[in-house]
Motif scaffolding. Structure first.
Motif, PDB file in Angstrom:
ATOM      1  N   LEU A  66     -25.433  16.019  15.520  1.00  0.00           N
ATOM      2  CA  LEU A  66     -25.255  16.588  14.355  1.00  0.00           C
ATOM      3  C   LEU A  66     -24.440  16.249  13.640  1.00  0.00           C
ATOM      4  O   LEU A  66     -24.082  15.616  14.028  1.00  0.00           O
ATOM      5  CB  LEU A  66     -24.139  17.665  15.083  1.00  0.00           C
ATOM      6  CG  LEU A  66     -24.893  19.365  15.725  1.00  0.00           C
ATOM      7  CD1 LEU A  66     -23.886  20.264  16.567  1.00  0.00           C
ATOM      8  CD2 LEU A  66     -26.002  20.106  14.998  1.00  0.00           C
ATOM      9  N   GLU A  67     -24.850  16.171  12.612  1.00  0.00           N
ATOM     10  CA  GLU A  67     -25.012  16.122  11.373  1.00  0.00           C
ATOM     11  C   GLU A  67     -23.705  16.571  10.468  1.00  0.00           C
ATOM     12  O   GLU A  67     -22.933  16.130   9.411  1.00  0.00           O
ATOM     13  CB  GLU A  67     -25.382  15.012  10.132  1.00  0.00           C
ATOM     14  CG  GLU A  67     -26.778  14.165  11.050  1.00  0.00           C
ATOM     15  CD  GLU A  67     -27.919  13.257  10.247  1.00  0.00           C
ATOM     16  OE1 GLU A  67     -27.595  14.281   9.597  1.00  0.00           O
ATOM     17  OE2 GLU A  67     -27.586  13.078  10.400  1.00  0.00           O
ATOM     18  N   ASP A  68     -24.454  18.340  10.225  1.00  0.00           N
ATOM     19  CA  ASP A  68     -23.384  19.552   9.494  1.00  0.00           C
ATOM     20  C   ASP A  68     -22.673  20.427  10.786  1.00  0.00           C
ATOM     21  O   ASP A  68     -24.045  20.754  11.619  1.00  0.00           O
ATOM     22  CB  ASP A  68     -24.351  19.952   8.600  1.00  0.00           C
ATOM     23  CG  ASP A  68     -24.770  18.757   7.174  1.00  0.00           C
ATOM     24  OD1 ASP A  68     -24.192  17.654   7.784  1.00  0.00           O
ATOM     25  OD2 ASP A  68     -24.649  19.438   6.522  1.00  0.00           O
ATOM     26  N   LEU A  69     -21.510  20.609  10.267  1.00  0.00           N
ATOM     27  CA  LEU A  69     -21.650  21.853  10.999  1.00  0.00           C
ATOM     28  C   LEU A  69     -20.184  22.535  10.329  1.00  0.00           C
ATOM     29  O   LEU A  69     -19.472  22.513   9.361  1.00  0.00           O
ATOM     30  CB  LEU A  69     -20.352  21.295  12.731  1.00  0.00           C
ATOM     31  CG  LEU A  69     -19.302  22.682  13.371  1.00  0.00           C
ATOM     32  CD1 LEU A  69     -20.668  23.313  13.408  1.00  0.00           C
ATOM     33  CD2 LEU A  69     -18.471  21.868  14.130  1.00  0.00           C
ATOM     34  N   TRP A  70     -20.729  24.047  10.222  1.00  0.00           N
ATOM     35  CA  TRP A  70     -20.467  24.638   9.144  1.00  0.00           C
ATOM     36  C   TRP A  70     -19.670  26.421  10.375  1.00  0.00           C
ATOM     37  O   TRP A  70     -20.918  26.557  10.934  1.00  0.00           O
ATOM     38  CB  TRP A  70     -20.978  24.951   8.593  1.00  0.00           C
ATOM     39  CG  TRP A  70     -21.788  23.980   7.542  1.00  0.00           C
ATOM     40  CD1 TRP A  70     -22.578  23.479   7.848  1.00  0.00           C
ATOM     41  CD2 TRP A  70     -21.217  23.842   6.326  1.00  0.00           C
ATOM     42  NE1 TRP A  70     -22.980  22.285   7.126  1.00  0.00           N
ATOM     43  CE2 TRP A  70     -22.077  22.915   5.689  1.00  0.00           C
ATOM     44  CE3 TRP A  70     -20.227  24.498   5.659  1.00  0.00           C
ATOM     45  CZ2 TRP A  70     -21.550  21.939   4.525  1.00  0.00           C
ATOM     46  CZ3 TRP A  70     -19.832  23.133   4.018  1.00  0.00           C
ATOM     47  CH2 TRP A  70     -20.882  22.104   3.887  1.00  0.00           C
ATOM     48  N   CYS A  71     -18.409  26.149  10.571  1.00  0.00           N
ATOM     49  CA  CYS A  71     -18.079  26.919  11.231  1.00  0.00           C
ATOM     50  C   CYS A  71     -16.519  28.103  11.026  1.00  0.00           C
ATOM     51  O   CYS A  71     -15.654  27.820  10.740  1.00  0.00           O
ATOM     52  CB  CYS A  71     -17.911  26.856  13.290  1.00  0.00           C
ATOM     53  SG  CYS A  71     -17.410  28.106  13.943  1.00  0.00           S
ATOM     54  N   ASN A  72     -16.517  29.166  11.117  1.00  0.00           N
ATOM     55  CA  ASN A  72     -15.771  30.312  10.447  1.00  0.00           C
ATOM     56  C   ASN A  72     -16.227  32.147  11.378  1.00  0.00           C
ATOM     57  O   ASN A  72     -16.988  32.347  11.329  1.00  0.00           O
ATOM     58  CB  ASN A  72     -16.055  30.740   9.278  1.00  0.00           C
ATOM     59  CG  ASN A  72     -14.661  31.583   8.676  1.00  0.00           C
ATOM     60  OD1 ASN A  72     -13.506  31.390   9.281  1.00  0.00           O
ATOM     61  ND2 ASN A  72     -15.231  32.303   7.561  1.00  0.00           N
ATOM     62  N   PRO A  73     -15.464  31.858  12.387  1.00  0.00           N
ATOM     63  CA  PRO A  73     -13.568  31.191  12.645  1.00  0.00           C
ATOM     64  C   PRO A  73     -14.067  30.226  13.459  1.00  0.00           C
ATOM     65  O   PRO A  73     -15.098  30.259  14.356  1.00  0.00           O
ATOM     66  CB  PRO A  73     -13.394  32.474  12.956  1.00  0.00           C
ATOM     67  CG  PRO A  73     -13.583  33.548  14.014  1.00  0.00           C
ATOM     68  CD  PRO A  73     -15.231  33.366  12.810  1.00  0.00           C
ATOM     69  N   SER A  74     -13.063  29.034  13.618  1.00  0.00           N
ATOM     70  CA  SER A  74     -13.579  27.863  14.997  1.00  0.00           C
ATOM     71  C   SER A  74     -12.307  27.804  15.525  1.00  0.00           C
ATOM     72  O   SER A  74     -11.904  26.419  15.931  1.00  0.00           O
ATOM     73  CB  SER A  74     -14.218  27.175  13.827  1.00  0.00           C
ATOM     74  OG  SER A  74     -12.438  26.618  12.713  1.00  0.00           O
ATOM     75  N   SER A  75     -11.147  28.629  15.551  1.00  0.00           N
ATOM     76  CA  SER A  75      -9.913  28.642  16.457  1.00  0.00           C
ATOM     77  C   SER A  75      -9.773  28.338  17.300  1.00  0.00           C
ATOM     78  O   SER A  75      -8.631  27.448  18.121  1.00  0.00           O
ATOM     79  CB  SER A  75      -9.334  30.045  15.827  1.00  0.00           C
ATOM     80  OG  SER A  75     -10.017  31.340  16.958  1.00  0.00           O
ATOM     81  N   THR A  76     -10.418  28.242  18.542  1.00  0.00           N
ATOM     82  CA  THR A  76     -10.563  27.919  19.363  1.00  0.00           C
ATOM     83  C   THR A  76     -11.904  27.046  19.915  1.00  0.00           C
ATOM     84  O   THR A  76     -12.362  26.053  20.777  1.00  0.00           O
ATOM     85  CB  THR A  76     -10.940  28.813  20.118  1.00  0.00           C
ATOM     86  OG1 THR A  76     -12.090  29.768  19.949  1.00  0.00           O
ATOM     87  CG2 THR A  76      -9.699  29.971  20.822  1.00  0.00           C
ATOM     88  N   MET A  77     -12.579  26.316  18.715  1.00  0.00           N
ATOM     89  CA  MET A  77     -13.653  25.981  19.328  1.00  0.00           C
ATOM     90  C   MET A  77     -12.733  24.045  18.895  1.00  0.00           C
ATOM     91  O   MET A  77     -12.348  23.763  18.275  1.00  0.00           O
ATOM     92  CB  MET A  77     -14.796  25.500  18.018  1.00  0.00           C
ATOM     93  CG  MET A  77     -15.513  26.927  18.309  1.00  0.00           C
ATOM     94  SD  MET A  77     -16.519  26.058  16.821  1.00  0.00           S
ATOM     95  CE  MET A  77     -18.234  25.751  17.664  1.00  0.00           C
ATOM     96  N   VAL A  78     -13.148  23.229  19.541  1.00  0.00           N
ATOM     97  CA  VAL A  78     -12.816  21.665  19.808  1.00  0.00           C
ATOM     98  C   VAL A  78     -14.122  20.862  19.936  1.00  0.00           C
ATOM     99  O   VAL A  78     -15.027  20.900  20.030  1.00  0.00           O
ATOM    100  CB  VAL A  78     -11.781  21.242  21.238  1.00  0.00           C
ATOM    101  CG1 VAL A  78     -10.299  22.613  21.158  1.00  0.00           C
ATOM    102  CG2 VAL A  78     -12.558  21.525  22.704  1.00  0.00           C
ATOM    103  N   LEU A  79     -13.274  19.461  19.072  1.00  0.00           N
ATOM    104  CA  LEU A  79     -14.673  18.153  19.736  1.00  0.00           C
ATOM    105  C   LEU A  79     -15.048  17.722  20.993  1.00  0.00           C
ATOM    106  O   LEU A  79     -13.646  18.099  21.918  1.00  0.00           O
ATOM    107  CB  LEU A  79     -13.776  17.289  18.913  1.00  0.00           C
ATOM    108  CG  LEU A  79     -15.136  16.139  18.189  1.00  0.00           C
ATOM    109  CD1 LEU A  79     -15.325  16.454  17.428  1.00  0.00           C
ATOM    110  CD2 LEU A  79     -13.770  14.989  18.039  1.00  0.00           C
ATOM    111  N   PRO A  80     -16.351  17.908  21.070  1.00  0.00           N
ATOM    112  CA  PRO A  80     -16.923  17.732  22.517  1.00  0.00           C
ATOM    113  C   PRO A  80     -15.679  16.380  23.170  1.00  0.00           C
ATOM    114  O   PRO A  80     -15.691  16.036  22.158  1.00  0.00           O
ATOM    115  CB  PRO A  80     -18.134  18.670  22.799  1.00  0.00           C
ATOM    116  CG  PRO A  80     -18.510  17.707  21.168  1.00  0.00           C
ATOM    117  CD  PRO A  80     -17.266  18.525  20.560  1.00  0.00           C
TER     118      PRO A  80
END
Length: 471
Positions: free
Chosen positions: A267-281
């Protein structure tokens, strides 16, 4: 033989292969004979972007397959979207109401019928956008007509970008998934946007999986974060992902997208709202260049095994550069080109931004407290490559005084040699966006002459990924 001397059928075929409006106009200006053929027969039939019903337009297009077949882009937008600049053929279209239009119901039935006829003519269509959210002036189609539309799109080999924004009736809980799947056959899609609560429904899950399974060339995907059951799906060609909130979700549902990120390391672009429980893999998304997330995601960089090698664009509304910067060893902001921040509350934060992101060319600070003008001049001049600064900061410092702002612009231009654009304090009409202060520089015999003018904001795509991040 001069190009204009060719038989009309051959010349028309050659012109039909030109996609860009600028290329068509350039050719039209080459000779009067060419101008008469290009304008408006080709120049007005490449991009169709409308937000009004225009029944006469669809009636015209339904009768002129020779003109309709050359359309490359169709954008059917919401009537209340004032940011859209309409573009449609005018020269051959009658303003009179088509025959048989005695009431709105008959008018709408005829308009939809003509629209479906026109879609059957499409030979070179590349982009189709249909925004039918909130019943704001868009087409009203039955389930059968929706399937007919999808069937027509599936027959267009050139279709690359598709936007469906709304709840399709053909995917309602009572609908049969196999009927939808038999109509949908778009293998060449590279850019797909799906909006609407229907895509979060368990009943539509088989159809959604079918769509993604077919999309073997997909590069861009924009989809509700509430979509379930596809987080372990793998799209090898995917490079841009946008997840947006429609109604409401849970932290557990958001966490499912962590699996999806793990499965898409390129992935080159990541747009996420909300992202509070997401983490970098664990794979670190090392190719990531453009990022729009909340603070928790960026904090996860500190404990990740790998991190992105070089982020170029960052939109991070809760970020505080003086308290929350990830160590440079974990994320290199030295190459950051574009930065959007929701708010800045202290001078120390400005200093931290300048120290962390020296290579910025584009900066937007949406809100801020009042700083003295000299503070802004010192801060902005610390970015040698800065070209665009957006936000009300300088206007607040001069208390919206046009005369003082003129002096501020002149001082700023002297210290920021590459600066070319600022936000004006006024808003452009119904489009609701700030006008642009565009700086002009002309080298003359007696030296460099600098001036500026106030222009209306450029058109933006309200649904698609923006090719130039943040624009």
């Amino acid at each position: 033989m001069h190009l204009s001397k060719l038989p009309l059928e051959i010349l028309d075929s050659i012109l039909s292969d030109l996609d860009r409006h600028t290329d068509l106009i350039a050719l039209a200006l080459a000779a009067k004979e060419l101008f008469r053929i290009v304008v408006p027969r080709h120049s007005e039939y490449r991009v169709l972007q409308i937000r009004h019903r225009f029944p006469g337009l669809w009636a015209h297009l339904a009768k002129r397959a020779d003109l309709s077949r050359n359309i490359r882009e169709i954008h059917i937008c919401q009537k209340n979207d004032q940011a859209i600049i309409e573009h449609y053929p005018k020269a051959f279209v009658s303003s009179a109401m088509p025959e048989g239009m005695l009431d709105l119901w008959n008018e709408e039935k005829e308009r939809v019928r003509n629209f479906l006829v026109v879609m059957g003519y499409m030979e070179q269509l590349k982009t189709f956008q249909w925004d039918f959210r909130y019943d704001a002036g868009s087409l009203y189609m039955s389930s059968e007509q929706e399937l007919q539309l999808l069937g027509s799109l599936s027959k267009i080999a050139s279709i690359e970008r598709l936007v469906l924004a709304g709840d399709l009736q053909c995917l309602s809980p009572s609908a049969k998934n196999h009927t939808f799947q038999s109509a949908w056959n778009m293998h060449n899609l590279q850019d797909l946007t799906l909006m609407g609560n229907v895509w979060s429904s368990p009943a539509a899950l088989p159809s959604l999986k079918y769509v993604l399974k077919q999309s073997s060339q997909l590069k861009r995907l924009q989809i509700p974060i509430e979509a379930i059951g596809i987080c372990d799906f793998v799209i090898p060609t995917l490079r841009q992902l946008s997840l947006f909130l429609q109604s409401g979700t849970t932290s557990n549902l958001i966490k499912q997208w962590n699996v999806f990120l793990e499965n898409h390391p390129l992935l080159e672009d990541l747009w996420c709202n909300p992202s509070s429980t997401m983490v970098l893999p664990r794979n670190g998304l090392t190719k990531l260049k453009r990022l729009s997330i909340e603070r928790n995601f960026l904090d996860s960089f500190q404990d990740a095994e790998k991190v992105p090698e070089s982020i170029e664009c960052l939109q991070y509304t809760s970020f505080r550069f003086n308290t929350g910067v990830v160590p440079p060893s974990r994320c290199n902001f030295g190459k950051l080109k574009k930065l959007y921040l929701l708010t800045v509350k202290a001078e120390e934060e400005l200093y931290a931004i300048a120290a962390s992101c020296p290579a910025l060319t584009w900066l937007h600070i949406h809100e801020c407290v009042k700083f003295e003008l000299d503070v802004w001049l010192d801060f902005l001049s610390s970015f040698p490559d800065l070209e665009v600064f957006r936000g009300p900061g300088i206007w607040i410092s001069v208390e919206d005084d046009n005369n003082i702002m003129h002096i501020a612009i002149m001082k700023l231009v002297q210290r920021c040699m590459k600066l070319r654009e600022l936000d004006h304090r006024s808003v452009h009409g119904k489009r609701g966006r700030h006008r642009n202060i565009v700086i002009n520089k002309t080298q003359m015999d007696d030296g460099l002459h600098v001036g500026y003018e106030v222009q209306r904001p450029r058109t933006r795509d309200r649904i698609y990924f923006m090719d130039d991040a943040f624009t």
